[in-house]
Design a protein around this motif. Sequence first.
Motif, PDB file in Angstrom:
ATOM      1  N   PHE A 129       7.284   6.617 -18.013  1.00  0.00           N
ATOM      2  CA  PHE A 129       6.213   6.255 -17.085  1.00  0.00           C
ATOM      3  C   PHE A 129       6.532   6.831 -15.711  1.00  0.00           C
ATOM      4  O   PHE A 129       7.643   6.713 -15.206  1.00  0.00           O
ATOM      5  N   SER A 130       5.543   7.454 -15.085  1.00  0.00           N
ATOM      6  CA  SER A 130       5.748   8.056 -13.769  1.00  0.00           C
ATOM      7  C   SER A 130       4.458   8.016 -12.962  1.00  0.00           C
ATOM      8  O   SER A 130       3.362   8.169 -13.515  1.00  0.00           O
ATOM      9  N   LEU A 131       4.594   7.804 -11.670  1.00  0.00           N
ATOM     10  CA  LEU A 131       3.446   7.817 -10.770  1.00  0.00           C
ATOM     11  C   LEU A 131       3.069   9.230 -10.345  1.00  0.00           C
ATOM     12  O   LEU A 131       2.006   9.441  -9.752  1.00  0.00           O
ATOM     13  N   GLY A 132       3.947  10.195 -10.615  1.00  0.00           N
ATOM     14  CA  GLY A 132       3.644  11.575 -10.276  1.00  0.00           C
ATOM     15  C   GLY A 132       3.405  11.758  -8.783  1.00  0.00           C
ATOM     16  O   GLY A 132       4.101  11.202  -7.932  1.00  0.00           O
ATOM     17  N   ARG A 133       2.362  12.516  -8.451  1.00  0.00           N
ATOM     18  CA  ARG A 133       2.084  12.808  -7.050  1.00  0.00           C
ATOM     19  C   ARG A 133       1.580  11.600  -6.277  1.00  0.00           C
ATOM     20  O   ARG A 133       1.509  11.622  -5.041  1.00  0.00           O
ATOM     21  N   TRP A 134       1.192  10.544  -6.997  1.00  0.00           N
ATOM     22  CA  TRP A 134       0.745   9.314  -6.340  1.00  0.00           C
ATOM     23  C   TRP A 134       1.918   8.423  -5.931  1.00  0.00           C
ATOM     24  O   TRP A 134       1.725   7.393  -5.291  1.00  0.00           O
ATOM     25  N   GLY A 135       3.120   8.821  -6.312  1.00  0.00           N
ATOM     26  CA  GLY A 135       4.273   7.979  -6.054  1.00  0.00           C
ATOM     27  C   GLY A 135       4.486   7.634  -4.593  1.00  0.00           C
ATOM     28  O   GLY A 135       4.703   6.471  -4.243  1.00  0.00           O
ATOM     29  N   LEU A 136       4.431   8.630  -3.711  1.00  0.00           N
ATOM     30  CA  LEU A 136       4.703   8.392  -2.290  1.00  0.00           C
ATOM     31  C   LEU A 136       3.674   7.470  -1.643  1.00  0.00           C
ATOM     32  O   LEU A 136       4.058   6.472  -1.011  1.00  0.00           O
ATOM     33  N   PRO A 137       2.356   7.739  -1.760  1.00  0.00           N
ATOM     34  CA  PRO A 137       1.403   6.822  -1.122  1.00  0.00           C
ATOM     35  C   PRO A 137       1.430   5.415  -1.723  1.00  0.00           C
ATOM     36  O   PRO A 137       1.311   4.429  -0.988  1.00  0.00           O
ATOM     37  N   VAL A 138       1.584   5.323  -3.039  1.00  0.00           N
ATOM     38  CA  VAL A 138       1.648   3.999  -3.674  1.00  0.00           C
ATOM     39  C   VAL A 138       2.871   3.237  -3.180  1.00  0.00           C
ATOM     40  O   VAL A 138       2.792   2.047  -2.834  1.00  0.00           O
TER      41      VAL A 138
END
Length: 530
Positions: free
Chosen positions: A439-448
């Motif tokens: 499971f990964s947030l990908g490019r949304w990781g930083l803002p999330v």
Amino acid sequence: MTVTTDPTPPAPPSPGDAGDGSLAEFGYRQELRRRMGRYASFAAGFSFISVLTTVFQFFALGYSFGGPLFFWTWPAVLVGQLLVAACFAELAARLPIAGAIYQWASRLGSPAFGWYAGWIMVVGRVVVVAAAALALQVVLPAIWSGFQIVGGDPSPTTTSGAANAALLGLVLLALTTLLNVLDNRALSAVNTVGVTAEIVGVALIVTLLATHAERDPGITLHTGGEGGLIAALLVGSFTAAYVLIGFESASEMSEETVNPRRTAPRTTLSALTTSGLCGGLLLLGGLLAAPSLTDGRLASEGLSYVLTSTLGDGLGKVLLADVALAVCAATLAIQTSATRMLYSMARDGVLPQSARLAKVPRRTGMPGTAAVVVGVCAGLLLLLNLGSPQAFLAIGTTCIAMVYLAYAMVTGPMLIRRLKGQWPPADGGDRDELGKPLFSLGRWGLPVNALAVGYGLFMTVNLSWPRGEVYDPEGGHWYFQWFTVLFVGITVATGAVYRWYRSRMGAVSSTKDPGGQARTEPALDEAVRN
């Protein structure tokens, strides 16, 4: 090998654990029994959240300050918690270890920082156990007056109601402690039955309340509380804030879960999402079906009043019995989660009496001593309720604030690592037990991640703010008004004194770095800085 001060070597894995090496990379051996499937993992998180327990327990608080408008604090808090849960899901996939908050904060930050996060979470969880056990008072006397053993007024805000709540809570804690000492098959079975009954109960209650609606959803746009809009959004959010915690319990049980890298992230998110939907429908159903919004009973008796008044004593009491079952399952799940946190810290040798707390008998595969310690400490907290009804609210809000603070102590260093390009780790270990991507947030990781940190800190301050009208409405009890701030401060100070004492005595805490190599605490601090 397991890092512990216990001279007795860890028990070998049980037959059901043969061939499992998921803990080897972190330097631990499999001591707990890995038997939990996906539904049992979901049940661990859903039982901890337990919308029936907590919505019934805190509905009156939210309504008394915000009126119908407090409903909108629910989706706001749910979105904030989903941000945190998404970060935790990434961690659960890569660090499937019991004592999740402690383990994650230690690896993302430093061993000392992780110790404080774990310490705050352990104490907070013990307080949550006590607060959950007190919820029996909200439902049992409404089912049968015989459950009101002390005095005649069952309201938790009265002296007799507070004393009776403590008595019922002590009985419940004795039962949950016993289950936490037995084999985890009994634990999982009780949790599974409790969750199933709770989901069925929520569906029935929501359906029946919808068929007895007295008004339309537009009522949620009215305040009607004591403090207007600001109080509705800030104090009214306490209800949702208290309910929507504990979703990471699926991660706490990772060492007992089959395929934890794949299962725990998904059950963490599904437990929170399902609970959010169920709880929102319960709040809306209660507001629409309440016989009156102005007679004061909704602000004092909450949903228990709606059920018995709208559906009649017979059916209403049957549904309240289901709520009582949910309270029992929630208390059990929370105590289990607290026990795993205590066990995880103890096997690293960083707590007093670590050898005893980390002991896992081969016969049960359960950290029984840790479970007893959690049960006894929660029972002692219940005794505060004997002294004053205000202790009920003080205990509840204190435990929420401590949990939110511990959450921020994970998402905070996680964000720092993202900004440095150190998370998620590029170590090639990007596959779960089934060979599929983690499971990964990908490019949304930083803002999330950034939004999760901001939300967590804001809610911690909101919950801890010493509002006299909330914590000391009668006046004259300054210690209740400042209870949360004082309790958190005392918790941190106690931890600091203990760590100073260990340092003075020459003890060196052993822990792990993200790569799983055992190091002394100072060495790991240096490794993380570099």
